[in-house]
Scaffold this active site. Structure first.
Site, short mmCIF file in Angstrom:
data_model
loop_
_atom_site.label_atom_id
_atom_site.label_comp_id
_atom_site.label_asym_id
_atom_site.label_seq_id
_atom_site.Cartn_x
_atom_site.Cartn_y
_atom_site.Cartn_z
N ASP A 90 2.71 -4.59 7.93
CA ASP A 90 1.44 -3.88 7.75
C ASP A 90 0.34 -4.93 7.85
OD1 ASP A 90 -0.85 -2.65 6.88
OD2 ASP A 90 -0.04 -1.97 4.96
N GLN B 199 -4.99 -5.62 6.64
CA GLN B 199 -5.95 -6.55 6.05
C GLN B 199 -5.96 -7.90 6.75
OE1 GLN B 199 -8.12 -5.60 3.87
NE2 GLN B 199 -7.22 -3.59 3.47
N LYS C 86 -10.84 -1.00 10.06
CA LYS C 86 -10.97 -2.20 9.23
C LYS C 86 -11.36 -3.43 10.05
CE LYS C 86 -7.47 -0.55 5.97
NZ LYS C 86 -8.32 -0.09 4.86
N HIS D 153 0.86 -1.19 0.00
CA HIS D 153 0.00 0.00 0.00
C HIS D 153 0.89 1.23 0.00
CE1 HIS D 153 -2.89 2.92 1.71
NE2 HIS D 153 -3.85 2.08 1.36
N CYS E 55 -4.79 2.55 -3.67
CA CYS E 55 -3.54 3.03 -3.05
C CYS E 55 -2.43 1.99 -3.22
CB CYS E 55 -3.74 3.38 -1.59
SG CYS E 55 -4.81 4.80 -1.34
#
Length: 416
Positions: free
Chosen positions: A210, A213, A236, A133, A374
């Site tokens: 990261d 997700q 999220k 991202h 993104c």
């Protein structure tokens, strides 16, 4: 029509009851039932989180950490209890390692601006992946332009699989950090994160993950992963917007300089010198998003009560069904079909731009994302300007997938 029969799938997962927890599904969009397939961008909020926020603002609100009166002490207790929930949620060794931030973007910027500026320089290298991202690319480029180190890019194949062997070839004694996604937001690829971390540590590099997700979809245990930093956003994972977490190893966070200056990150201030506070407060300047932290704790409770094994099983069955059904749609190409995937489906259609797909689906009450997500380097790799993306959440149903396919058939009828 596929022979797959979703009704035959047996589970303890009561999807009707779960959907009743989400007030947004009580409405219609353009006269149609809401089919929300954009949880990868931001997930909807259960009533338990909404009511927790409302109760805090209605009955418990005050600023925290410095007041001696009841409401301030209560707010401080609730906020710090939420920090403890997050510590347990990701199995962090110490709640002082849980840094509340605005989201994963701020978490990554924090590490880049503090650890990066302190530890990176000419002759050093860091490794990102092709799937990152923008928020895990741009902060490192900003520090690179100042500190003159090299950014290497670990490749993927044409299915979106992370090429581990090629990644290993990039690792050397020059590698100081690997900053890598756990699950790609644009492709749904699940990276072999434990193996990535293990290989990086062999050459003495740190690893920042990261986890935006991953955190809503699978159990994350930072000690089992052996990561050094792990970043994620609350919105999220069915929590409030404007709050997230940076987890880092205590010894690393202790050695890093503060990110911002102001209230709560100080121990004492004179015009000659400031002494900084201990963790986690050193990185939490100013009045925090108090309700956000408390609401995020409620979101953690909600997911824990459902059970991650059941959430993951439900979403994997949905993903398998969606891939079957989308294969029936004329002219549709799935962009990214990795061997290990989470519930993210990016696609293009022969005769319609992704923005047109999104607009037509919206008229059917179906919410998807259209654009580069993104993740422009991924779009460049697949030679597409954008994709349409359907991303799944714990509240989605097989009927949602059927509505999506019916909507895409309408796109084909309109654009031929």
């Amino acid at each position: 029509m596929t022979s797959h029969n979703p009704k035959a799938l047996k589970s303890n997962y009561n999807i009707e009851e779960i959907r009743r927890d989400f007030p947004i599904f009580e409405q219609q969009i353009h006269g149609k039932p809401l089919t929300f397939l954009d949880s990868g961008a931001s997930a909807q909020k259960p009533r338990q989180v909404i009511e927790r926020l409302s109760h805090y603002y209605s009955c418990e609100y005050s600023n925290i950490h410095r007041g001696v009166y009841y409401l301030s002490q209560l707010g401080t207790q609730l906020y710090e209890e939420a920090r403890g929930r997050l510590k347990n949620f990701i199995n962090a060794p110490d709640d002082k390692e849980i840094i509340f931030v605005r989201g994963a973007t701020e978490a990554i910027n924090l590490v880049a601006a503090t650890w990066g500026r302190q530890n990176l320089g000419p002759g050093d290298e860091i490794i990102l992946s092709r799937m990152e991202h923008h928020s895990n690319i741009v902060p490192w480029q900003m520090v690179r332009d100042e500190k003159d180190f090299v950014i290497q890019v670990a490749p993927i194949d044409d299915k979106g699989n992370f090429l581990f062997d090629e990644y290993e070839k990039l690792l050397s004694e020059k590698t100081k950090l690997v900053a890598i996604t756990h699950i790609s937001n644009s492709l749904g690829t699940i990276t072999p994160i434990k193996e990535i971390i293990r290989a990086a540590h062999k050459v003495g590099a740190l690893v920042l993950v990261d986890g935006c997700q991953a955190i809503p979809h699978t159990r994350v245990d930072v000690q089992d992963l052996d990561a050094d930093f792990y970043a994620f956003s609350g919105h999220k994972m069915y929590g409030p917007t404007g709050v997230g977490v940076l987890w880092g190893r205590k010894e690393l966070l202790d050695a890093m300089p503060p990110y911002q200056g102001g209230g709560d990150m100080i121990r004492s201030v004179t015009f000659e010198k400031t002494t900084y506070n201990d963790l986690p407060h050193k990185f939490e300047a100013g009045t925090p998003h108090i309700a956000g932290g408390i609401g995020l704790g409620a979101a953690v409770d909600y997911m824990e009560n459902l059970g991650f094994d059941l959430i993951e099983d439900h979403e994997q069955k949905l993903l398998a069904y969606a891939r079957e059904r989308l294969a029936e749609v004329k002219g549709l190409r799935l962009v990214g079909q990795a061997d290990h995937m989470a519930g993210i489906l990016s696609f293009t259609m022969e005769n319609a731009h992704p923005h047109d797909i999104g607009t037509i689906l919206d008229q059917e009450g179906i919410a998807i994302r259209a654009g580069h997500h993104c993740a422009q380097p991924v779009m460049d790799f697949f030679d597409v300007p954008a994709t349409a993306r359907a991303s799944l959440g714990l509240y989605n149903t097989f009927e949602d997938i059927d509505r999506l396919v019916a909507g895409l058939d309408k796109v084909n009828r309109i654009f031929g």
